[in-house]
Design a protein around this motif. Sequence first.
Motif, PDB file in Angstrom:
ATOM      1  N   LEU A  69       5.033 -20.442   0.293  1.00 23.75           N
ATOM      2  CA  LEU A  69       3.837 -19.606   0.413  1.00 23.75           C
ATOM      3  C   LEU A  69       4.195 -18.184   0.820  1.00 23.75           C
ATOM      4  CD1 LEU A  69       1.294 -22.024   2.162  1.00 23.75           C
ATOM      5  CD2 LEU A  69       1.430 -21.404  -0.258  1.00 23.75           C
ATOM      6  N   ASN A  70       5.193 -18.052   1.674  1.00 26.30           N
ATOM      7  CA  ASN A  70       5.598 -16.735   2.132  1.00 26.30           C
ATOM      8  C   ASN A  70       6.189 -15.902   0.998  1.00 26.30           C
ATOM      9  OD1 ASN A  70       6.000 -14.981   4.583  1.00 26.30           O
ATOM     10  ND2 ASN A  70       8.110 -15.080   3.856  1.00 26.30           N
ATOM     11  N   LEU A  71       6.949 -16.543   0.116  1.00 26.52           N
ATOM     12  CA  LEU A  71       7.487 -15.821  -1.035  1.00 26.52           C
ATOM     13  C   LEU A  71       6.349 -15.316  -1.928  1.00 26.52           C
ATOM     14  CD1 LEU A  71      10.582 -17.974  -2.095  1.00 26.52           C
ATOM     15  CD2 LEU A  71      10.587 -15.707  -1.037  1.00 26.52           C
ATOM     16  N   GLY A  72       5.348 -16.162  -2.147  1.00 25.34           N
ATOM     17  CA  GLY A  72       4.202 -15.731  -2.937  1.00 25.34           C
ATOM     18  C   GLY A  72       3.501 -14.548  -2.300  1.00 25.34           C
ATOM     19  N   ARG A  73       3.398 -14.579  -0.989  1.00 27.44           N
ATOM     20  CA  ARG A  73       2.771 -13.481  -0.241  1.00 27.44           C
ATOM     21  C   ARG A  73       3.575 -12.191  -0.401  1.00 27.44           C
ATOM     22  NH1 ARG A  73       4.037 -11.783   4.838  1.00 27.44           N
ATOM     23  NH2 ARG A  73       2.405 -10.833   6.128  1.00 27.44           N
ATOM     24  N   ASN A  74       4.903 -12.296  -0.285  1.00 22.06           N
ATOM     25  CA  ASN A  74       5.753 -11.110  -0.424  1.00 22.06           C
ATOM     26  C   ASN A  74       5.663 -10.515  -1.824  1.00 22.06           C
ATOM     27  OD1 ASN A  74       6.679 -11.317   2.215  1.00 22.06           O
ATOM     28  ND2 ASN A  74       8.496 -12.486   1.657  1.00 22.06           N
ATOM     29  N   ILE A  75       5.636 -11.384  -2.824  1.00 22.83           N
ATOM     30  CA  ILE A  75       5.529 -10.911  -4.207  1.00 22.83           C
ATOM     31  C   ILE A  75       4.208 -10.172  -4.405  1.00 22.83           C
ATOM     32  CG2 ILE A  75       5.319 -11.653  -6.618  1.00 22.83           C
ATOM     33  CD1 ILE A  75       7.173 -14.039  -5.817  1.00 22.83           C
ATOM     34  N   PHE A  76       3.137 -10.749  -3.883  1.00 20.06           N
ATOM     35  CA  PHE A  76       1.811 -10.143  -4.003  1.00 20.06           C
ATOM     36  C   PHE A  76       1.782  -8.751  -3.374  1.00 20.06           C
ATOM     37  CE2 PHE A  76      -2.319  -9.695  -1.652  1.00 20.06           C
ATOM     38  CZ  PHE A  76      -3.078  -9.292  -2.738  1.00 20.06           C
ATOM     39  N   ILE A  77       2.251  -8.644  -2.133  1.00 28.97           N
ATOM     40  CA  ILE A  77       2.244  -7.352  -1.441  1.00 28.97           C
ATOM     41  C   ILE A  77       3.211  -6.375  -2.110  1.00 28.97           C
ATOM     42  CG2 ILE A  77       2.748  -6.181   0.746  1.00 28.97           C
ATOM     43  CD1 ILE A  77       1.987  -8.834   2.149  1.00 28.97           C
ATOM     44  N   GLY A  78       4.383  -6.898  -2.510  1.00 32.57           N
ATOM     45  CA  GLY A  78       5.403  -6.050  -3.111  1.00 32.57           C
ATOM     46  C   GLY A  78       4.987  -5.440  -4.434  1.00 32.57           C
ATOM     47  N   LEU A  79       4.067  -6.081  -5.142  1.00 29.98           N
ATOM     48  CA  LEU A  79       3.564  -5.530  -6.403  1.00 29.98           C
ATOM     49  C   LEU A  79       2.270  -4.739  -6.208  1.00 29.98           C
ATOM     50  CD1 LEU A  79       4.193  -8.525  -8.848  1.00 29.98           C
ATOM     51  CD2 LEU A  79       5.529  -6.420  -8.615  1.00 29.98           C
ATOM     52  N   ALA A  80       1.433  -5.202  -5.289  1.00 33.47           N
ATOM     53  CA  ALA A  80       0.152  -4.526  -5.066  1.00 33.47           C
ATOM     54  C   ALA A  80       0.346  -3.113  -4.538  1.00 33.47           C
ATOM     55  CB  ALA A  80      -0.700  -5.339  -4.089  1.00 33.47           C
ATOM     56  N   SER A  81       1.345  -2.922  -3.679  1.00 35.22           N
ATOM     57  CA  SER A  81       1.540  -1.609  -3.066  1.00 35.22           C
ATOM     58  C   SER A  81       1.948  -0.531  -4.069  1.00 35.22           C
ATOM     59  CB  SER A  81       2.568  -1.710  -1.935  1.00 35.22           C
ATOM     60  OG  SER A  81       2.792  -0.451  -1.347  1.00 35.22           O
ATOM     61  N   PRO A  82       3.017  -0.710  -4.844  1.00 40.83           N
ATOM     62  CA  PRO A  82       3.391   0.366  -5.773  1.00 40.83           C
ATOM     63  C   PRO A  82       2.435   0.526  -6.945  1.00 40.83           C
ATOM     64  CG  PRO A  82       4.817  -1.533  -6.085  1.00 40.83           C
ATOM     65  CD  PRO A  82       4.006  -1.804  -4.857  1.00 40.83           C
ATOM     66  N   TRP A  83       1.856  -0.575  -7.402  1.00 39.20           N
ATOM     67  CA  TRP A  83       1.017  -0.502  -8.594  1.00 39.20           C
ATOM     68  C   TRP A  83      -0.450  -0.252  -8.281  1.00 39.20           C
ATOM     69  CZ3 TRP A  83       3.609   0.668 -12.585  1.00 39.20           C
ATOM     70  CH2 TRP A  83       4.918   0.208 -12.743  1.00 39.20           C
ATOM     71  N   GLY A  84      -0.765  -0.053  -7.008  1.00 37.80           N
ATOM     72  CA  GLY A  84      -2.106   0.391  -6.632  1.00 37.80           C
ATOM     73  C   GLY A  84      -3.218  -0.553  -7.018  1.00 37.80           C
ATOM     74  N   TRP A  85      -3.015  -1.833  -6.771  1.00 41.21           N
ATOM     75  CA  TRP A  85      -4.020  -2.819  -7.163  1.00 41.21           C
ATOM     76  C   TRP A  85      -5.345  -2.629  -6.426  1.00 41.21           C
ATOM     77  CZ3 TRP A  85      -0.862  -8.073  -7.318  1.00 41.21           C
ATOM     78  CH2 TRP A  85       0.035  -8.006  -8.397  1.00 41.21           C
ATOM     79  N   PHE A  86      -5.299  -1.976  -5.279  1.00 41.18           N
ATOM     80  CA  PHE A  86      -6.527  -1.825  -4.482  1.00 41.18           C
ATOM     81  C   PHE A  86      -6.811  -0.353  -4.172  1.00 41.18           C
ATOM     82  CE2 PHE A  86      -4.618  -5.967  -3.551  1.00 41.18           C
ATOM     83  CZ  PHE A  86      -5.647  -6.798  -3.966  1.00 41.18           C
ATOM     84  N   GLN A  87      -6.540   0.500  -5.138  1.00 37.64           N
ATOM     85  CA  GLN A  87      -6.794   1.933  -4.964  1.00 37.64           C
ATOM     86  C   GLN A  87      -8.190   2.328  -5.436  1.00 37.64           C
ATOM     87  OE1 GLN A  87      -3.747   2.437  -2.855  1.00 37.64           O
ATOM     88  NE2 GLN A  87      -4.646   4.373  -3.499  1.00 37.64           N
ATOM     89  N   GLN A  88      -9.109   1.371  -5.460  1.00 44.36           N
ATOM     90  CA  GLN A  88     -10.475   1.687  -5.869  1.00 44.36           C
ATOM     91  C   GLN A  88     -11.093   2.707  -4.908  1.00 44.36           C
ATOM     92  OE1 GLN A  88      -9.303  -1.431  -5.569  1.00 44.36           O
ATOM     93  NE2 GLN A  88      -9.226  -2.104  -7.700  1.00 44.36           N
ATOM     94  N   GLU A  89     -11.930   3.556  -5.436  1.00 40.39           N
ATOM     95  CA  GLU A  89     -12.482   4.670  -4.664  1.00 40.39           C
ATOM     96  C   GLU A  89     -13.179   4.206  -3.390  1.00 40.39           C
ATOM     97  OE1 GLU A  89     -15.646   8.384  -5.234  1.00 40.39           O
ATOM     98  OE2 GLU A  89     -14.970   7.216  -6.968  1.00 40.39           O
ATOM     99  N   ARG A  97      -1.561   4.630   0.763  1.00 37.40           N
ATOM    100  CA  ARG A  97      -1.150   3.436   1.498  1.00 37.40           C
ATOM    101  C   ARG A  97      -2.226   2.345   1.461  1.00 37.40           C
ATOM    102  NH1 ARG A  97       0.055   2.635   7.895  1.00 37.40           N
ATOM    103  NH2 ARG A  97       1.766   1.140   7.704  1.00 37.40           N
ATOM    104  N   VAL A  98      -3.352   2.631   0.840  1.00 42.88           N
ATOM    105  CA  VAL A  98      -4.496   1.722   0.878  1.00 42.88           C
ATOM    106  C   VAL A  98      -4.175   0.362   0.262  1.00 42.88           C
ATOM    107  CG1 VAL A  98      -6.815   1.326  -0.047  1.00 42.88           C
ATOM    108  CG2 VAL A  98      -6.252   3.511   1.035  1.00 42.88           C
ATOM    109  N   SER A  99      -3.521   0.344  -0.885  1.00 42.62           N
ATOM    110  CA  SER A  99      -3.213  -0.936  -1.527  1.00 42.62           C
ATOM    111  C   SER A  99      -2.322  -1.803  -0.646  1.00 42.62           C
ATOM    112  CB  SER A  99      -2.541  -0.710  -2.887  1.00 42.62           C
ATOM    113  OG  SER A  99      -3.488  -0.279  -3.835  1.00 42.62           O
ATOM    114  N   PHE A 100      -1.382  -1.172   0.040  1.00 41.80           N
ATOM    115  CA  PHE A 100      -0.529  -1.924   0.964  1.00 41.80           C
ATOM    116  C   PHE A 100      -1.359  -2.512   2.093  1.00 41.80           C
ATOM    117  CE2 PHE A 100       1.805  -1.983   4.989  1.00 41.80           C
ATOM    118  CZ  PHE A 100       2.818  -2.879   4.685  1.00 41.80           C
ATOM    119  N   LEU A 101      -2.218  -1.696   2.691  1.00 40.18           N
ATOM    120  CA  LEU A 101      -3.008  -2.162   3.831  1.00 40.18           C
ATOM    121  C   LEU A 101      -3.969  -3.279   3.432  1.00 40.18           C
ATOM    122  CD1 LEU A 101      -3.801   1.247   5.572  1.00 40.18           C
ATOM    123  CD2 LEU A 101      -2.199  -0.509   6.337  1.00 40.18           C
ATOM    124  N   VAL A 102      -4.622  -3.134   2.289  1.00 38.57           N
ATOM    125  CA  VAL A 102      -5.574  -4.157   1.854  1.00 38.57           C
ATOM    126  C   VAL A 102      -4.849  -5.463   1.544  1.00 38.57           C
ATOM    127  CG1 VAL A 102      -7.212  -4.821   0.052  1.00 38.57           C
ATOM    128  CG2 VAL A 102      -7.273  -2.509   1.002  1.00 38.57           C
TER     129      VAL A 102
END
Length: 343
Positions: free
Chosen positions: A236-256, A272-277
């Motif tokens: 589960l932790n690996l899945g979590r790391n993959i999720f955060i590791g991709l969400a941060s650079p690719w801005g998955w949560f950069q919605q206005e 930094r918003v995508s990382f924090l979310v």
Amino acid sequence: MPLASAAADAAPAAGLEFAGDAVALTPPSLSAILNSPLTDALAWIAIVAFMGAALLQWYGNVDSARLLAGGAWVVFGVFWLTMVPYYFADAQSPIKTLLALAALPLSAYTAYLLYGGRTSLLLLSKAVAFMGLIYLPAETIPVVRTWLIETTAAQTHYGMELLGHSPGLIEGANGYQSKFAFDPSETVTGRTTYIVLSCTGIGSMAIFGGLIASVTAPLKRKLSAFTMAIGVIWVLNLGRNIFIGLASPWGWFQQEMLVSLLTTYMGAEPDRVSFLVSHNYIAQSLSIVALLGITYLVVKLVPEVLAPLEDVLYILTGTEYDLFEALDVEERRPAYAPSALEQ
């Protein structure tokens, strides 16, 4: 929550950097708090005292064990209080901030109950001691720490490759080959992440390892529960790391709306918003759900861990719960853990 040195527990579950040059996220004032001799001393004093209380109980000196364990809980609470500035100002994690704030009054109440004669809390205290014994090698032995961080980074990178991303691994700000080398000119935020010790899941492993080690049960069942918990946490932790590791650079949560909310009310940097979310809200919330699920599986294999969990519930609610009766495992109740009606 497991006891760890300030430097380790203070680190976010995934370090954050600009994809180009590394940027230190911790302001000098907070770094001074996190790396201060006082904070580290509090951690060491607490765990040594918990271990001492367990030894005193083993030798039959229960009253002295209660007094020492009570003092350990107070120190334990003060330790977590020193982490509040970091969790609030730098990590910007509401969940961890609230937990750290709650730790001192809850720990002080636990000490009060011990001083008042609730000897069953010595089992919970022993569990915390074992948590520290499991965590400390990863924190204090360089070869263990390096192996955990770099192995987790390599496996996380492999998971990213399975999803079509292959940034490569380079040295992160923490000195390990754990930074995902995304090209800042190709990503949405220009940010990337790197693996730190808490990304390895060692904290959660220590929690369940401590609970399982603290109770008396057949070794085969305890090993089965420990192996199961470690395996589930690792995956589960690996899945979590993959999720955060991709969400941060690719801005998955950069919605206005999210950017406006976090920059206005949390003081976050826009990129930094995508990382924090992904890290502070989604991953940490799901981690709580995962811990509850793993607890259920551990209880199925080693029902004896219900004894310290009953005390945790009493500390949180002030109400006695008989989990052994509720789950119809009365035969697994330790001799030193009377039912709620008998307490």
